[in-house]
Scaffold this motif. Structure first.
Motif, PDB file in Angstrom:
ATOM      1  N   ILE A  27       1.278  -1.470   0.092  1.00 38.67           N
ATOM      2  CA  ILE A  27       0.391  -0.082   0.596  1.00 38.67           C
ATOM      3  C   ILE A  27       0.594   0.721  -0.049  1.00 38.67           C
ATOM      4  N   LEU A  28       1.962   0.870   1.148  1.00 38.35           N
ATOM      5  CA  LEU A  28       2.663   2.435   0.962  1.00 38.35           C
ATOM      6  C   LEU A  28       3.435   2.339  -0.765  1.00 38.35           C
TER       7      LEU A  28
ATOM      8  N   ASP B 278       9.724  10.362  11.006  1.00 35.61           N
ATOM      9  CA  ASP B 278       8.781   9.140  10.033  1.00 35.61           C
ATOM     10  C   ASP B 278      10.659   8.758   9.796  1.00 35.61           C
ATOM     11  N   GLN B 279      10.867   9.650   9.160  1.00 37.87           N
ATOM     12  CA  GLN B 279      12.037   8.482   8.751  1.00 37.87           C
ATOM     13  C   GLN B 279      12.854   8.079   9.594  1.00 37.87           C
ATOM     14  N   ILE B 280      13.362   9.051  10.937  1.00 40.61           N
ATOM     15  CA  ILE B 280      14.081   8.394  12.141  1.00 40.61           C
ATOM     16  C   ILE B 280      13.651   7.127  12.540  1.00 40.61           C
ATOM     17  N   LEU B 281      12.254   7.252  12.854  1.00 36.49           N
ATOM     18  CA  LEU B 281      11.769   5.929  13.055  1.00 36.49           C
ATOM     19  C   LEU B 281      11.752   4.738  12.170  1.00 36.49           C
ATOM     20  N   ASN B 282      11.746   5.167  10.609  1.00 36.06           N
ATOM     21  CA  ASN B 282      11.591   3.980  10.349  1.00 36.06           C
ATOM     22  C   ASN B 282      12.784   3.589   9.067  1.00 36.06           C
TER      23      ASN B 282
ATOM     24  N   PRO C 298       8.747   2.084   1.611  1.00 37.82           N
ATOM     25  CA  PRO C 298       9.680   2.108   0.722  1.00 37.82           C
ATOM     26  C   PRO C 298      10.488   2.871   0.985  1.00 37.82           C
ATOM     27  N   GLU C 299      11.490   2.861  -0.460  1.00 37.85           N
ATOM     28  CA  GLU C 299      12.598   3.616  -0.636  1.00 37.85           C
ATOM     29  C   GLU C 299      12.527   5.250  -0.418  1.00 37.85           C
TER      30      GLU C 299
END
Length: 306
Positions: free
Chosen positions: A125-126, A149-153, A301-302
């Motif tokens: 989905i993402l 969110d980039q830090i968390l993921n 996703p990247e």
């Protein structure tokens, strides 16, 4: 009074566990492309939460069809009392591209009505959302720093820590009516339409979404700033009424208007009679473990990390 204090405190801690990510849409050079999205989900699911976070980041408006569980003892089980799980099952079985069991979240993208897309794995989905609606997002500069969110993921963060942060809000809100189990409501399918202006990790918005979820009330979600100003979220627009602002006012309206007082509140010991189950009959522990293993391959996703 104690419950209200606890709700506010625990919801704020829940947002802190996600570093307050997705409290507002990410900057764009242009608005997102036109879209017609419907998401079947339930508030307490970590993987549904991840999708909702990215929908806020991408500034996507979405029709929400809440699909709370009816029991913790039968994974994927539900009865005809469930308002939207039957619809999700029908969509799932009509789509030949999907294999395996029905899981949530389930996305229906009808932006192209001649070729609608249906998918039900959070990573897929993402990937779809970023491929189709993420092109005009501005890349953070060095002075901006990375988004929360980039830090968390970040893949450099061990997956168990990433998952604990993702599931943490559910641990902080451990009650059946906190978007986990279905609470009977008197809402009719042709009832008044509702629009929720909200942000995913806004603590006040979470409290409203939980009630909408447990009562299975459909609504249209519009990402809005959670900046603490007088016009901040949540704001609930109900057809025929003046806008309802603030978590306490929204929650009070929803419970007083749509709760079916003739039926009991749900309990974690509730079970579905075997003959009434029209869903799966899996094990909760096995289902949770399988979902955890699927998440280890990659959570986002990247494109979302650039």
């Amino acid at each position: 009074m104690f419950r209200q204090v606890y709700d506010q405190f625990s919801s704020r801690v829940a947002s802190k566990l996600r570093l307050n990510a997705a409290r507002y849409p990410a900057p764009r050079s242009s608005p997102p492309p036109p879209h017609q999205l419907t998401l079947y989900e339930y508030e307490a699911s970590p993987w549904c939460r991840l999708v909702r976070e990215h929908m806020t980041i991408l500034d996507l408006k979405v029709h929400i069809r809440p699909c709370p569980r009816q029991t913790l003892f039968t994974e994927g089980g539900f009865t005809t009392d469930s308002r939207f799980r039957g619809d999700a099952m029908e969509l799932f079985t009509k789509t030949n591209k999907m294999n395996g069991d029905l899981t949530f979240p389930l996305l229906v993208d009808e932006t192209n009505p001649d070729d609608p897309t249906v998918m039900n794995q959070s990573f897929d989905i993402l990937q779809h959302l970023w491929d189709h609606y993420g092109q005009s997002l501005r890349t953070p500069t060095k002075s901006d720093g990375r988004r929360d969110d980039q830090i968390l993921n970040d893949a450099r963060l061990p997956f168990p820590l990433r998952f604990l942060s993702l599931a943490g809000p559910s641990y902080m809100r451990p009650f059946p009516t906190c978007g986990v189990l279905r609470t009977p409501s008197n809402y009719a399918c042709d009832g008044p339409s509702m629009v929720l202006h909200q942000a995913e990790n806004c603590p006040e918005s979470r409290l409203v979404r939980e009630v909408l979820c447990t009562l299975e009330l459909p609504y249209y979600s519009i990402p809005s700033l959670a900046d603490g100003t007088k016009s901040s979220v949540p704001i609930l627009d109900v057809a025929g009424l003046s806008p309802i602002q603030g978590a306490s006012n929204c929650v009070e309206y929803l419970w007083n208007t749509h709760r079916n007082d003739a039926e009991p509140f749900p309990s974690f010991v509730d079970r579905i009679p075997e003959g009434d189950n029209i869903g799966r009959s899996g094990s909760f522990a096995v289902g949770a473990y399988t979902a955890f293993l699927r998440g280890t391959r990659s959570t986002v996703p990247e494109q979302s990390m650039k």
